[in-house]
Structures are given as structure tokens and as C-alpha cells.
Design an enzyme around this catalytic site. Structure first.
Site, PDB file in Angstrom:
ATOM      1  N   SER A 276       1.226  -1.059  -0.131  1.00  0.00           N
ATOM      2  CA  SER A 276      -0.348  -0.047   0.491  1.00  0.00           C
ATOM      3  C   SER A 276       1.162   0.918  -0.144  1.00  0.00           C
ATOM      4  CB  SER A 276      -1.204  -0.121   1.242  1.00  0.00           C
ATOM      5  OG  SER A 276      -1.967   1.263   1.092  1.00  0.00           O
ATOM      6  N   GLU A 405      -9.350  -5.296  -3.679  1.00  0.00           N
ATOM      7  CA  GLU A 405      -8.522  -4.631  -3.166  1.00  0.00           C
ATOM      8  C   GLU A 405      -9.789  -3.012  -2.745  1.00  0.00           C
ATOM      9  OE1 GLU A 405      -5.612  -4.008  -2.916  1.00  0.00           O
ATOM     10  OE2 GLU A 405      -4.229  -5.148  -4.219  1.00  0.00           O
ATOM     11  N   HIS A 518      -6.984  -5.532   0.585  1.00  0.00           N
ATOM     12  CA  HIS A 518      -6.234  -5.729   0.641  1.00  0.00           C
ATOM     13  C   HIS A 518      -5.309  -5.297   1.668  1.00  0.00           C
ATOM     14  CE1 HIS A 518      -4.293  -1.935  -0.090  1.00  0.00           C
ATOM     15  NE2 HIS A 518      -3.917  -1.500   1.091  1.00  0.00           N
TER      16      HIS A 518
END
EC number: 3.1.1.7
Length: 649
Positions: A276, A405, A518
């Protein structure tokens, strides 16, 4: 008399002895202490900053030396708040590196109090501005073979490091000059995160992979990204230059490179990896002129610099910074005339106040008030512009995404609409309300195109509406920027391998509707399923072993494929990616990922934007009515959809 080998945070290297103690007794005491503390002496490493003592752990039958809380910069407090990091002062005693450091100042997520799925991402140590510390995991055998002090290239006993080759997975690995080093950078939207989280524990990675692993804290939020330099006279430019969180990272990476041999590592065999915002940080460190060439191998998990949340203009950052100053009652209007007063005021504000007030500038899903800023220094231009002139022929990149995601962010930003445990049958009007909110900054033509693209034409419309919004968020903010950036990296000469993680882990605490979230791949890349004390299924342990192997092989060779396995390079012409899944029926290689959906974002939508700009002009030329414009857009999308069915992805 009991003799303790426990050390305080910093111990003197020698202590004055009373003159009345006979020399023979001194020697006897010295030999006795050496025998008692001999095991601990093996844990002392001489770094360029001073000696540090770690602790020993045994993992999978292998010993690993762990060093936590090594300072790499002076505490960024008082006059150093908002400034670039300053290297730590050297110390002379032995530093106790067995405790976890503080987490850099941030706010906790407490939408679901007591929920472990949320809690694993919250700080597990006290928050403090004094937070710039490094952690290192080093296989004991390799460290004792190759570990060399920073002042002479020798072991503490004065002998040169041997030149034995180590064996890993049956393949000889040339470790004459030390082991590969993997450096982890955590995520958290540049607003939260900590290297100390349990999920980032690298015991297994270091032991099983026979590699050195390191991580570090860096400043987040306004403490790491307050950018005011353009608003102040040039002599005050360093008061709040912005991107100091990236400068923290750069200093930590340099420290690790300088001290690689001390821990048994090879400074020319380093890999950055992160997820990320940590992934985008890896991207920034590889591309910035400040750190260019420092490391040439990077693994990027669900984050690239071209993503909308991953960078901001100088103008936007200044606007947010001035709002924070006013929210802290420090009068941003005086920045040009009396910047010293304003910055003195901001440095006197309690850290908690700044940490809370900065969130006033949060402007919607994944629109965080802090992000890497195009400052003309660390980031001279926007990411895709930088890419146009980059020479990446010697760079190796492993990058990818997870299947879902967007769902995590969708839940948090629209918590009044959704439940974390159960799927929601969302009416069409609520669907449109959310989509228009998420993409409110786009033109009307763009929004209509996005809504058309992510409208479900079959199945249960209510549940499909929820799923389609999640896909739109994931595609726009993560997968499609990664896809676009991977193509650009390959075009500039980098060796790119792409993965796609599709397994919903049995340990997930989130609702089934959220899918493969995610961050779900992190535990697998770190090898956590190999920990037999944790409740994973056998197929998940195999997947964890495979994914850890991919990381290790990539760190060692630049190619994540196992011996005899096919994993071709990714390129725009041949967008082949590897699927990490427990389903043996699924082919491991595919093309894309999400090629059709990403073509919409990366190729088609920019054209819609340009068309909308032409039609919105106030020139004397005739303009197309909005209705006809939208019908035209819909028709073009329909044609694109029809053409897709004749392509193989």
C-alpha cells in the site's frame, strides 16, 4: 554473588575498578564474566553508530538474531519537528536493542472496538514523536560468519569473514560478501502504520529464507509530510519542506546499506518491499533522484506512485498545510511575513492536537491529507512524467494486487450503508449516491461513463450494486494504476514480474462479501502460515511456503520463479501475470490482470475527459448537449465491451 548479564539501554564499554582489587582477581572476574555472558556477547554487533545487543530466537530449528529499536536519526522533536531527519549521534556503550520502539504519532482506527480484524493494524506500542528506529533480523550462522564491524571489515575476534557458500533449497547461493537484505516499508495511507506490528514479524522470513530482513519507523501524517516551503521566504524553506517521511526512509536505507556487513549482509544485494503506502514508498525510493541507484530491486504490493492517493501537487499540500495551521490557531496568513512565528507556534502545539486536527482535511475515500508531494526535490515531477526519462535497465521489479482491493475502504468510508459481516442489498438510488460521492471530483461525463461501466446487468441487482462499487474503488485506486505503472516500468527497461493474489484466507475475520482484502497477502509473503501454532489449512501452509519462496528468490536473483517454473516477464505487449491461489484447477498464468476494466480507466476514460473539456468550453463553436454526449459515451463503451469478447485476456 549472583552476576546478571542484563544490560541497560546503553552501557559503558568499561568501568573504573577500585585500585585495591589485585590484578589476578581482576583477571579471574573477567574470565568468569566472559563465561557467564559469552552467549550474549555473540549478540553484540558493532555498527557505525555504536555497538548494539540483540536477542536470539529459534525458528523452524534455526537461530535468528533480532535487533529492535536501533536509532538511525535524532528524535524529531522541538526544533526538528517537520524538518528533514538528522543522523543519530554515535554512542559508546552497548545499546540494548531488544525492545520495540515507539510508533510514530498517529490516530487509532476504532470503528469496531475490540474487533481483532481492525486491531491488528493499530499501534501495538506507545505513540511518540521520538520514533525513528530500525529493526533487523539476521540468521545467526550467517551473521557470525560474515558479520563485520563498520570500522574494519572484520569479525570482533579479528579474523576475516570466511568465504563459504551457503546452500538454500538445494541451490548454491554465492554469499561470499554476505546475505541478501530485504527492507520492509509499512503502509497506512501515509497517515498510520508501524514496523512493530505482529504481522510484520520477520522471524520466519529470515530463518527459512536465510536472508537478512530489516524494517524501520518513519513519520506519517503532518509530522512526515507538512509542506509549506513555497509559502515562506527561501531562507525558511527547510522549516517544513514536506516529504520528510520519505527522507526518513532514505536515511534508514542508507544506514542499513552502510551497516550491512555488520549484520552479515551484502550492501549490494538489497531489496525494498512494502504494501500500500509502503509499496508507493518503495516506488518513490527507487525513482527519486535523491536515492536513485541506492537500491535497484523492489517489490511493490498494492501501491504505485501514479495512484490517485499516492501523490499530491505542491499547491494542494500547501492548501492542506495552511488549513492545519489555522486549525491549530497559529495563523497561516503570517507565513510570508513572519514564518518564524508561525513555525514556532506549530512546534509548540501538542502532538496529539496536530494528529487529530489534520484529519479535518480528509476529503473522501482514499483522499488522505498527507501524501508524497511533488516538491521539486525528492519528487521533481509527477510519477508518470518522471517515468518518461527513467533508465531502468538494471532494475528488477515484483509487483501485484489482491482480488478485492476496494472493499476495506468502501466499508470504512460508507459505514452507514454497509455491514462488515453481511452483504448489503443496495438499492439503485443508494448505489448512485455512493458512486457520485466517490467520483465527485470527476466531470459529469466521466461519472456517467464510470457508472455505466460498473452497472450490473444481471443477477441480484442489490447485492451486485455493493460488489460493483467495491470493484470500481479497487480498480481505480489500486489495480489499474499498478497495471499502468507496470507497463511503463517494462517500457523503460525494468525486468517486471506481476502477481495476483486471489485466495481468501481461512483466518479472515471480515465478512465474506469483502472477499480478498487489501493487505491479505502480507501474512503469506512473510511466511506466517508456516507457523504451526497458527490455525491455517494445509493448502494455505503450502501457499505460504510458495509465496515466501517467491520473495526470497526475487531478493536473490531478481526472478520470483522457482526452479523449473514458468513466470514470464510482464510487458504491455505480453501482460502475463502469476496467480497465487490454493485452487489447483486455476491456471497459474493469465493475461491482464483485469485487462478490460483497466483499459477503461487507463485508455478510455482519459479520452472522455478530453472530450468533456472540449464540449464544456465557452467558445463560439457549437457544443454537444449533455444528453447526446452521454449517449455517445454509452455507445462507445458498448462497442468497447463488444470488442472485448473477441480478445483473450
Amino acid at each position: 554473588m549472583a552476576i546478571s548479564c542484563r544490560q541497560s539501554r546503553v552501557l559503558p564499554m568499561s568501568l573504573p575498578l577500585p585500585l585495591t582489587i589485585p590484578l589476578p582477581l581482576v583477571l579471574v572476574l573477567s574470565l568468569h564474566l566472559s563465561g557467564v555472558c559469552g552467549v550474549i556477547d555473540r549478540l553484540v554487533v558493532q555498527t557505525s553508530s555504536g555497538p548494539v545487543r540483540g536477542r536470539s530466537v529459534t525458528v523452524q530449528g534455526r537461530e535468528v538474531h533480532v535487533y529492535t529499536g536501533i536509532p538511525y536519526a535524532k528524535p524529531p522533536v522541538e526544533d526538528l519537528r517537520f524538518r528533514k531527519p538528522v543522523p543519530a549521534e554515535p554512542w559508546h556503550g552497548v545499546l540494548d536493542a531488544t525492545g520495540l520502539s515507539a510508533t510514530c504519532v498517529q490516530e487509532r482506527y476504532e470503528y469496531f472496538p475490540g474487533f481483532s480484524g481492525e486491531e491488528i493494524w493499530n499501534p501495538n506500542t506507545n505513540v511518540s514523536e521520538d520514533c525513528l528506529y530500525i529493526n533487523v533480523w539476521a540468521p545467526a550462522k550467517a551473521r557470525l560468519r560474515h558479520g563485520r564491524g563498520a570500522n574494519g571489515g572484520e569479525h570482533p575476534n579479528g579474523k576475516q569473514a570466511d568465504t563459504d557458500h551457503l546452500i538454500h533449497n538445494g541451490n548454491p547461493q554465492n554469499t561470499t560478501n554476505g546475505l541478501p537484505i530485504l527492507i520492509w516499508i509499512y503502509g497506512g495511507g501515509f497517515m498510520t502504520g508501524s514496523a512493530t506490528l505482529d504481522i510484520y514479524n520477520a522471524d520466519i522470513m529470515a530463518a527459512v529464507g536465510n536472508v537478512i530482513v530489516a524494517s524501520f519507523q518513519y513519520r506519517v501524517g503532518a509530522f512526515g509530510f507538512l509542506h509549506l516551503a513555497p509559502e515562506m521566504p527561501s531562507e525558511f524553506a527547510e522549516e517544513a519542506p514536506g516529504n520528510v517521511g520519505l527522507w526518513d526512509q532514505a536515511l534508514a536505507i542508507r544506514w542499513l546499506k552502510d551497516n550491512a556487513h555488520a549484520f552479515g549482509g551484502n550492501p549490494e544485494w538489497m531489496t525494498l518491499f512494502g504494501e500500500s503506502a509502503g509499496s508507493s514508498s518503495v516506488n518513490a525510493q527507487l525513482m527519486s533522484p535523491v536515492t536513485r541507484g541506492l537500491v535497484k530491486r523492489g517489490m511493490m504490493q498494492s501501491g504505485t506512485m501514479n495512484a490517485p492517493w499516492s501523490h499530491m501537487t505542491s499547491e494542494k499540500a500547501v492548501e492542506i498545510g495552511k488549513a492545519l495551521i489555522n486549525d491549530c490557531n497559529c495563523n497561516a496568513s503570517m507565513l510570508k511575513t513572519n514564518p518564524a512565528h508561525v513555525m514556532s507556534c506549530m512546534r509548540s502545539v501538542d502532538a496529539k492536537t496536530i494528529s487529530v486536527q489534520q484529519w479535518n482535511s480528509y476529503s473522501g475515500i482514499l483522499s488522505f491529507p498527507s501524501a508524497p508531494t511533488i516538491d521539486g526535490a525528492f519528487l521533481p515531477a509527477d510519477p508518470m512524467t518522471l517515468m518518461k526519462t527513467a533508465d531502468l535497465k538494471d532494475y528488477d521489479i515484483l509487483m501485484g494486487n489482491v482480488r478485492d482491493e476496494g472493499t476495506y475502504f468502501l466499508l470504512y468510508d460508507f459505514i452507514d450503508y454497509f455491514d462488515k459481516d453481511d452483504a448489503t442489498a443496495l438499492p439503485r438510488d443508494k448505489y448512485l449516491e455512493i458512486m457520485n460521492n466517490i467520483f465527485g471530483k470527476a466531470t459529469q461525463a466521466e461519472r456517467e461513463a464510470i457508472i455505466f461501466q460498473y452497472t450490473s446487468w444481471e443477477g441480484n441487482p442489490g447485492y451486485q450494486n455493493q460488489q460493483q462499487i467495491g470493484r470500481a474503488v479497487g480498480d481505480h485506486f489500486f489495480t489499474c494504476p499498478t497495471n499502468e505503472y507496470a507497463q511503463a516500468l517494462a517500457e523503460r527497461g525494468a525486468s517486471v514480474h506481476y502477481y495476483y493474489f486471489t485466495h481468501r484466507t481461512s483466518t479472515s475475520l471480515w465478512g465474506e462479501w469483502m472477499g480478498v482484502l487489501h493487505g491479505d497477502e502480507i501474512e503469506y509473503f512473510f511466511g506466517q502460515p508456516l507457523n504451526n501454532s497458527l490455525q491455517y489449512r494445509p493448502v494455505e501452509r503450502e501457499l505460504g511456503k510458495r509465496m515466501l519462496s517467491a520473495v526470497i528468490e526475487f531478493a536473490k536473483t531478481g526472478n520470483p520463479a522457482q526452479d523449473g517454473e514458468e513466470w514470464p516477464n510482464f510487458s504491455k505487449e505480453d501482460p502475463v501475470y502469476y496467480i497465487f491461489s490454493t485452487d489447483d484447477k486455476i491456471e497459474k498464468l493469465a493475461r491482464g490482470p483485469l485487462a478490460a476494466r483497466c483499459s477503461f480507466w487507463n485508455d478510455y476514460l482519459p479520452k472522455v475527459r478530453s472530450w468533456a473539456g472540449t464540449c464544456d468550453g465557452d467558445s463560439g463553436s457549437a457544443s454537444i448537449s449533455p444528453r447526446l454526449q452521454l449517449l455517445g459515451i454509452a455507445a462507445l463503451i458498448y462497442i468497447c465491451a463488444a470488442l472485448r469478447t473477441k480478445r483473450v485476456f
